[in-house]
Write an enzyme that holds these catalytic residues in place. Structure first.
Site, PDB file in Angstrom:
ATOM      1  N   CYS A  67      27.097  -4.041  29.363  1.00 54.91           N
ATOM      2  CA  CYS A  67      27.555  -3.673  28.587  1.00 54.91           C
ATOM      3  C   CYS A  67      27.586  -2.068  28.418  1.00 54.91           C
ATOM      4  O   CYS A  67      28.377  -2.276  26.509  1.00 54.91           O
ATOM      5  CB  CYS A  67      26.551  -4.544  27.318  1.00 54.91           C
ATOM      6  SG  CYS A  67      25.437  -4.383  26.954  1.00 54.91           S
ATOM      7  N   ASN A  68      26.952  -1.344  28.069  1.00 56.69           N
ATOM      8  CA  ASN A  68      26.270   0.025  27.499  1.00 56.69           C
ATOM      9  C   ASN A  68      26.190   1.414  28.466  1.00 56.69           C
ATOM     10  O   ASN A  68      25.355   1.661  27.851  1.00 56.69           O
ATOM     11  CB  ASN A  68      25.307  -0.080  26.947  1.00 56.69           C
ATOM     12  CG  ASN A  68      24.256  -1.234  27.246  1.00 56.69           C
ATOM     13  OD1 ASN A  68      23.454  -0.734  28.616  1.00 56.69           O
ATOM     14  ND2 ASN A  68      23.276  -1.184  26.253  1.00 56.69           N
ATOM     15  N   SER A  89      17.459   1.343  28.917  1.00 50.43           N
ATOM     16  CA  SER A  89      18.631  -0.103  28.554  1.00 50.43           C
ATOM     17  C   SER A  89      18.565   0.530  26.866  1.00 50.43           C
ATOM     18  O   SER A  89      17.869   1.423  26.320  1.00 50.43           O
ATOM     19  CB  SER A  89      17.745  -1.501  28.119  1.00 50.43           C
ATOM     20  OG  SER A  89      18.001  -1.115  29.769  1.00 50.43           O
ATOM     21  N   GLU A 140      14.776  -4.605  28.298  1.00 53.83           N
ATOM     22  CA  GLU A 140      15.375  -6.114  28.543  1.00 53.83           C
ATOM     23  C   GLU A 140      15.698  -6.559  30.285  1.00 53.83           C
ATOM     24  O   GLU A 140      15.800  -5.412  31.112  1.00 53.83           O
ATOM     25  CB  GLU A 140      17.358  -5.479  28.416  1.00 53.83           C
ATOM     26  CG  GLU A 140      17.669  -5.143  28.946  1.00 53.83           C
ATOM     27  CD  GLU A 140      19.118  -4.572  28.206  1.00 53.83           C
ATOM     28  OE1 GLU A 140      19.310  -5.799  28.223  1.00 53.83           O
ATOM     29  OE2 GLU A 140      19.722  -3.336  28.409  1.00 53.83           O
ATOM     30  N   GLN A 141      15.379  -7.741  30.494  1.00 53.97           N
ATOM     31  CA  GLN A 141      15.640  -7.732  31.911  1.00 53.97           C
ATOM     32  C   GLN A 141      16.817  -8.362  32.618  1.00 53.97           C
ATOM     33  O   GLN A 141      17.265  -8.221  33.637  1.00 53.97           O
ATOM     34  CB  GLN A 141      14.808  -9.348  32.449  1.00 53.97           C
ATOM     35  CG  GLN A 141      13.478  -9.455  32.102  1.00 53.97           C
ATOM     36  CD  GLN A 141      12.108 -10.620  32.060  1.00 53.97           C
ATOM     37  OE1 GLN A 141      12.169 -10.956  33.097  1.00 53.97           O
ATOM     38  NE2 GLN A 141      11.354 -10.848  31.276  1.00 53.97           N
ATOM     39  N   GLN A 148      22.365  -7.019  36.349  1.00 56.67           N
ATOM     40  CA  GLN A 148      23.575  -6.754  36.763  1.00 56.67           C
ATOM     41  C   GLN A 148      23.743  -6.260  38.143  1.00 56.67           C
ATOM     42  O   GLN A 148      24.387  -5.391  38.371  1.00 56.67           O
ATOM     43  CB  GLN A 148      23.731  -5.695  35.592  1.00 56.67           C
ATOM     44  CG  GLN A 148      24.018  -7.120  34.744  1.00 56.67           C
ATOM     45  CD  GLN A 148      23.646  -5.996  33.238  1.00 56.67           C
ATOM     46  OE1 GLN A 148      23.420  -5.179  32.699  1.00 56.67           O
ATOM     47  NE2 GLN A 148      24.666  -6.930  32.061  1.00 56.67           N
ATOM     48  N   GLY A 150      29.730 -16.054  30.299  1.00 54.77           N
ATOM     49  CA  GLY A 150      28.809 -14.966  31.832  1.00 54.77           C
ATOM     50  C   GLY A 150      26.955 -15.326  31.411  1.00 54.77           C
ATOM     51  O   GLY A 150      27.462 -15.972  30.626  1.00 54.77           O
ATOM     52  N   ALA A 151      26.971 -14.262  32.569  1.00 59.05           N
ATOM     53  CA  ALA A 151      25.294 -14.373  31.718  1.00 59.05           C
ATOM     54  C   ALA A 151      24.987 -13.651  30.685  1.00 59.05           C
ATOM     55  O   ALA A 151      24.179 -13.748  30.103  1.00 59.05           O
ATOM     56  CB  ALA A 151      25.223 -12.702  32.627  1.00 59.05           C
ATOM     57  N   GLY A 210      26.816 -14.736  28.198  1.00 57.92           N
ATOM     58  CA  GLY A 210      27.221 -15.744  27.014  1.00 57.92           C
ATOM     59  C   GLY A 210      25.091 -16.595  27.306  1.00 57.92           C
ATOM     60  O   GLY A 210      25.079 -17.516  26.338  1.00 57.92           O
TER      61      GLY A 210
END
Length: 474
Positions: free
Chosen positions: A50-51, A109, A114-115, A120, A200-201, A203
């Protein structure tokens, strides 16, 4: 062959640029195929979160590979190459490995520790492997990165300050729904109603966080109704929260009753339009306040939604500035120490593997010489009996093995040290080994510390080093 990394992330680019560069699951196979068509690229893996978007490519030449990857990214994003390079960072060989280890550990991150990024990276490798785009080099690099990430999370408390972007977004939502009360007890989400758009993940992560926060009811909205139902069943079975599922046709009705909406779909274009938000507010109770957490890249929510009364939008751009995205300094330092230690091990292993073909070529050369001399002996002494001939052969081979044992063991040990490749080269020169013979075993990733200096050719004025959260050089 060496690994080249070209990336764009929240550290180097604004959200608007990240949206253009974003690689969806549908995009990934096509972009990977185009890279493999390049004359300079033999392996490719795309890490898209996402980033961040990062391309790891095994190249035969730095500048040629860089030009190919840059051109493909520019074509994919629609950005002119100069605009793209202004926000990109480049790592090469050793520096590329170090960066991937840091990413897998959660050190790079937006929310440190974050795990989710581990999953990903695993998905990125699996996709590359399924396309036969990941060979020995990327296999070894990706598998080691995953091991490093697991070790960091098991041996440090790096994720205690917030396990994901979702947790930080929910903290912001609590503040809004609690009217920023100074005596907030963290219960602002207890008994609330939530909508999660995307199954998805991210979510799944959102559902878990919402359930832990005490949300009473969750509606999962997804383009595929079956996937939404699966996640709803998980919410019920694993988290004990009331959950329902709907496809996108039920989005407005679900939002009308929601206190908090979390979106993360990876779709191109707004999933929640201004008209959708208008209809949801019109159908809800008077004065109903709604917080929308847009965690999608590209954005899932039309930016104009933020201008509606009683609606607060929390997007990735907002989260980039959130101070709670920083893990405890001690845990971050411990994680960096593990990354440094594992990088040393990885590079030592690569150097040792690099000398293996040379050692094998030397032993083959010795065996050929022994066999030639034994044939010459037999021609000179044709009357030699079988027992004597076998004893002579054993003796000669034993002598050669003893002579080669110490130097071959020692050269492997020396090869694991920085600059160890020179010892393999010395063996090839001393014993006149043909270059092709030493390459009989596939060569692993070359280790050459060229990342920082060469990256400046690609990003003028933007020298990207690994930095801590205050921007100080680590």
């Amino acid at each position: 062959m060496s690994v080249l990394l070209v990336g764009i992330s929240h550290r180097s680019a604004p959200v608007a640029v990240l949206e253009k560069v974003a690689v969806t699951e549908d995009d990934r196979p096509k972009l990977t195929d185009r890279m493999l068509e390049s004359q300079h690229i033999s392996e490719a893996m795309i890490v898209s979160t996402c980033n961040r978007v990062e391309i790891y490519a095994v190249v035969d030449a730095f500048h040629g590979g860089l030009a190919d990857v840059g051109e493909l990214l520019a074509r994919h994003s629609g950005l002119p190459l100069p605009d793209l390079t202004r926000h990109a960072y480049v790592r090469y060989s050793e520096a590329a490995a170090e960066h991937l280890f840091a990413v897998a550990s959660g050190l790079d991150s937006m929310v440190v520790g974050e795990q989710q990024v581990l999953g990903q990276i695993r998905a990125a490798y699996a996709a590359a492997d399924a396309q036969q785009a990941a060979g020995r080099t990327l296999h070894e690099l990706a598998q080691h990165a995953l091991r490093v990430g697991k070790r960091v999370h098991s041996e440090t408390g790096i994720d205690r300050a917030g396990a994901s972007v979702v947790s930080v977004a929910l903290d912001r939502a609590r503040a809004v729904l609690g009217h920023r009360a100074a005596d907030s007890d963290g219960s602002e989400l207890v008994g609330r109603t939530a909508v999660v758009v995307g199954a998805g993940a991210m979510g799944g992560l959102a559902v878990a966080h919402l359930a832990r926060a005490g949300v009473e009811r969750i509606t999962i909205v997804n383009r595929s109704l079956e996937r939404a139902r699966r996640l709803a069943r998980t919410a019920i079975d694993m988290h004990g929260v009331h959950a329902a599922a709907t496809d996108l046709s039920g989005l407005v009705a679900a939002m009308a009753d929601a206190d908090i909406v979390i979106t993360s779909t990876g779709a191109v274009g707004a999933v929640v339009s201004l008209a959708d938000a208008h209809r949801a507010l019109n159908a809800s109770r008077a004065g109903h306040q709604m917080v929308v957490c847009d965690l999608g890249l590209p954005r899932d929510v039309d930016p104009a939604v933020a201008g509606l009364p009683d609606v607060t939008v929390i997007d990735m751009e907002t989260l980039q500035r959130d101070p709670s995205a920083v893990a405890a300094a001690a845990d971050t330092s411990a994680a960096r120490a593990i990354v440094a230690e594992e990088l040393t091990k990885f590079l030592a292993g690569q150097r040792m593997a690099e000398v293996t073909p040379t050692v094998a070529a030397l032993r083959q050369r010795a065996a050929d010489v022994v066999e030639a001399e034994l044939m010459r002996l037999e021609s000179k002494l044709p009357g030699l009996g079988d027992p004597e001939r076998e004893e002579v052969a054993r003796t000669v081979r034993r002598v050669v093995d003893k002579l080669l044992h110490a130097p071959t063991v020692r050269v492997k040990q020396l090869a694991s040290t920085p600059g160890g490749g020179s010892y393999a080269e010395a063996l090839r020169e001393l014993f006149e080994l043909k270059p092709g013979a030493a390459q009989a075993v596939a060569a692993p990733m070359e280790i050459a510390a060229l990342g920082g200096e060469l990256a400046d050719d690609f990003t003028p004025g933007h020298q990207h080093h690994f930095t801590d959260e205050q921007g100080q050089h680590a």
